[in-house]
Scaffold this active site. Structure first.
Site, PDB file in Angstrom:
ATOM      1  N   LEU A  73      50.062  41.529  35.809  1.00  0.00           N
ATOM      2  CA  LEU A  73      50.577  40.915  34.527  1.00  0.00           C
ATOM      3  C   LEU A  73      51.946  40.926  34.538  1.00  0.00           C
ATOM      4  O   LEU A  73      52.274  41.252  33.322  1.00  0.00           O
ATOM      5  CB  LEU A  73      49.684  41.425  33.448  1.00  0.00           C
ATOM      6  CG  LEU A  73      48.318  41.304  33.724  1.00  0.00           C
ATOM      7  CD1 LEU A  73      47.545  41.737  32.364  1.00  0.00           C
ATOM      8  CD2 LEU A  73      47.652  39.972  33.914  1.00  0.00           C
ATOM      9  N   ASN A 127      42.408  36.429  28.685  1.00  0.00           N
ATOM     10  CA  ASN A 127      42.186  37.279  29.996  1.00  0.00           C
ATOM     11  C   ASN A 127      41.579  38.541  29.607  1.00  0.00           C
ATOM     12  O   ASN A 127      42.080  39.462  29.485  1.00  0.00           O
ATOM     13  CB  ASN A 127      43.685  37.424  30.805  1.00  0.00           C
ATOM     14  CG  ASN A 127      43.231  38.135  32.080  1.00  0.00           C
ATOM     15  OD1 ASN A 127      42.207  38.319  32.520  1.00  0.00           O
ATOM     16  ND2 ASN A 127      44.354  37.862  32.901  1.00  0.00           N
ATOM     17  N   CYS A 130      41.281  41.032  33.861  1.00  0.00           N
ATOM     18  CA  CYS A 130      42.320  41.349  34.752  1.00  0.00           C
ATOM     19  C   CYS A 130      41.880  42.796  35.463  1.00  0.00           C
ATOM     20  O   CYS A 130      41.886  43.819  34.757  1.00  0.00           O
ATOM     21  CB  CYS A 130      43.986  41.412  34.411  1.00  0.00           C
ATOM     22  SG  CYS A 130      44.905  41.933  35.533  1.00  0.00           S
ATOM     23  N   ILE A 191      35.300  32.134  37.779  1.00  0.00           N
ATOM     24  CA  ILE A 191      35.171  33.691  37.511  1.00  0.00           C
ATOM     25  C   ILE A 191      36.903  34.168  37.893  1.00  0.00           C
ATOM     26  O   ILE A 191      37.445  33.439  38.605  1.00  0.00           O
ATOM     27  CB  ILE A 191      34.534  34.738  38.659  1.00  0.00           C
ATOM     28  CG1 ILE A 191      34.741  34.146  40.250  1.00  0.00           C
ATOM     29  CG2 ILE A 191      32.982  34.373  38.365  1.00  0.00           C
ATOM     30  CD1 ILE A 191      33.947  34.792  41.112  1.00  0.00           C
ATOM     31  N   THR A 193      39.097  37.355  39.616  1.00  0.00           N
ATOM     32  CA  THR A 193      38.984  38.113  40.992  1.00  0.00           C
ATOM     33  C   THR A 193      37.783  38.983  41.182  1.00  0.00           C
ATOM     34  O   THR A 193      37.526  39.705  40.156  1.00  0.00           O
ATOM     35  CB  THR A 193      40.144  38.573  41.349  1.00  0.00           C
ATOM     36  OG1 THR A 193      40.497  39.558  40.523  1.00  0.00           O
ATOM     37  CG2 THR A 193      41.104  37.561  41.651  1.00  0.00           C
TER      38      THR A 193
END
Ligand code: SIN
Length: 303
Positions: A73, A127, A130, A191, A193
Site C-alpha cells: 500500500l 480495502n 490487503c 475478490i 488476491t
C-alpha cells in the site's frame, strides 16, 4: 446503440467496466494511452491516512497464469492525494471511486470524512482485504463483526457510495458479505488476491521479500467466479466482480453469474487498453445477440 448503464446505490455508471485499485495508478499515468473516460469507473490505488513507502523489493513476481504482489500500500497519504492526485481525477467525466485503507477501525472513517469534503469523488472502496500489510489488512474482512463495525463507522460519515472490498481468504465470504451489508455498504467488490508464494530453487529464497504476497491474474478467475456466485446468493446489494478478468468473455462470465459490474486488474499491466477492449467486446456481444441493455445479461446463469 446498446444501453450499457448500470446502477450501484444512487450512482449511475455509463458502463459496468471499471479498473481495479492498484492497477491503474491515479489514472493520470494512463493519459494519452487510453480513453480514460470510456471506462465505467476509475478505482484509485489505496489511500491511507499517512504516506506509506510500501514493502521492500522484490515485491512483484510472475507465476504460471498469475502474478504475486506484495506492494504494501505505498501512497502519498490522504492530504497529498487531495492536493496532488485529485486535480487530474476531477477533470475526468467518468466515475471516481477512491480506495481507502486504515490501520485500525476508526481510520477508515477518518479518511472518508476528510475525502468527503472534496468534490469530484463518487464513492469509496474500503480495502478490507490487503494481504501484504502488518497492521489491519486482511483482519478487517476475516471477522464479520469487525467488517460490520468498520462499515457502520464509515457509513455515518458519508452519503457517497460505500463499497466493501473483500478477501477470498476466508471460510465463508457470504457471511462477511452479509456483515458489510448490515453495516450499510451499498455494494461489495470481490475478490482481492489469494495469499500465494513462490520460491527460487537456486537460491532457495522466497521470490517476494515479504515471503508471501497476493496472487492475481487468470489463475484466480475460477475462484473469483465461485466467490462472486456465493456472494450474489447471500446479499441483496450489488456485487462488483474482480479476479483474473483478461477478456470480455471473462467479464461476461461474471455478469452472467450475477455481478452488477466488473473490475479489470492484472490485465492492465499487460495492456493499458484492457478495460476499454473488454467494454468493446461486451458491446459487440450484445449487438450480435440482439441484447439492447447490458443489465439484461446480469444474473442469467442457468443452473
Ligand atoms: C498492495 O499494495 O500490497 C496490494 C493492495 C491490495 O492487495 O489490496
Amino acid at each position: 446503440m446498446i444501453d450499457a448503464r448500470v446502477h450501484i446505490g444512487q450512482v449511475c455508471f455509463d458502463n459496468p467496466v471499471m479498473v481495479a485499485s492498484g492497477t491503474f495508478g491515479y489514472a493520470a499515468e494512463f493519459e494519452g494511452l487510453v480513453d480514460i473516460n470510456a471506462i465505467g469507473a476509475i478505482v484509485t490505488k489505496t489511500v491511507t491516512l499517512e504516506p506509506r513507502p510500501g514493502n521492500p523489493p522484490p515485491r512483484i513476481v510472475e507465476t504460471p497464469s498469475g502474478m504475486i504482489n506484495s506492494i504494501g500500500l505505498p501512497n502519498v497519504g490522504v492530504e497529498q492525494f487531495i492536493t496532488e492526485k485529485m486535480p487530474f481525477l476531477s477533470t475526468l467525466t467518468t466515475r471516481i471511486i477512491v480506495n481507502v485503507a486504515g490501520k485500525v477501525n476508526e481510520e477508515f472513517a477518518q479518511i472518508v470524512a476528510r475525502l468527503d469534503e472534496v468534490p469530484g469523488i463518487d464513492g469509496y472502496e474500503l480495502n478490507y482485504s490487503c494481504p501484504n500489510v502488518k497492521e489491519g489488512g486482511l483482519s478487517f474482512s476475516a471477522d464479520p463483526a469487525i467488517a460490520e463495525k468498520v462499515t457502520k463507522l464509515v457509513r455515518q460519515k458519508t452519503k457517497r457510495l460505500v463499497i466493501a472490498k473483500l478477501t477470498p481468504n476466508v471460510t465463508s465470504i457470504g457471511e462477511i458479505g452479509q456483515a458489510v451489508q448490515n453495516g450499510g455498504a451499498d455494494a461489495i467488490s470481490a475478490i482481492n488476491t489469494l495469499v500465494g508464494m513462490a520460491v527460487d530453487i537456486n537460491s532457495r529464497k522466497p521470490k517476494i521479500a515479504t515471503i508471501t504476497g497476493g496472487l492475481s491474474g487468470p489463475a484466480i478467475k475460477p475462484v473469483a467466479l465461485a466467490k462472486v456466485f456465493e456472494l450474489v446468493q447471500c446479499v441483496n446489494i450489488p456485487v462488483i466482480a474482480i479476479g483474473g478478468i483478461m477478456s470480455w468473455q471473462d467479464a461476461l462470465e461474471f455478469l452472467i453469474v450475477g455481478a452488477r459490474a466488473i473490475q479489470v486488474g492484472t490485465a492492465n499491466f499487460m495492456d493499458p487498453g484492457a478495460a476499454t477492449k473488454t467494454l468493446d467486446g461486451l458491446l459487440s456481444y450484445c449487438r450480435e445477440n440482439g441484447i439492447s441493455r447490458i443489465v439484461d445479461v446480469i444474473g442469467t446463469l442457468k443452473t
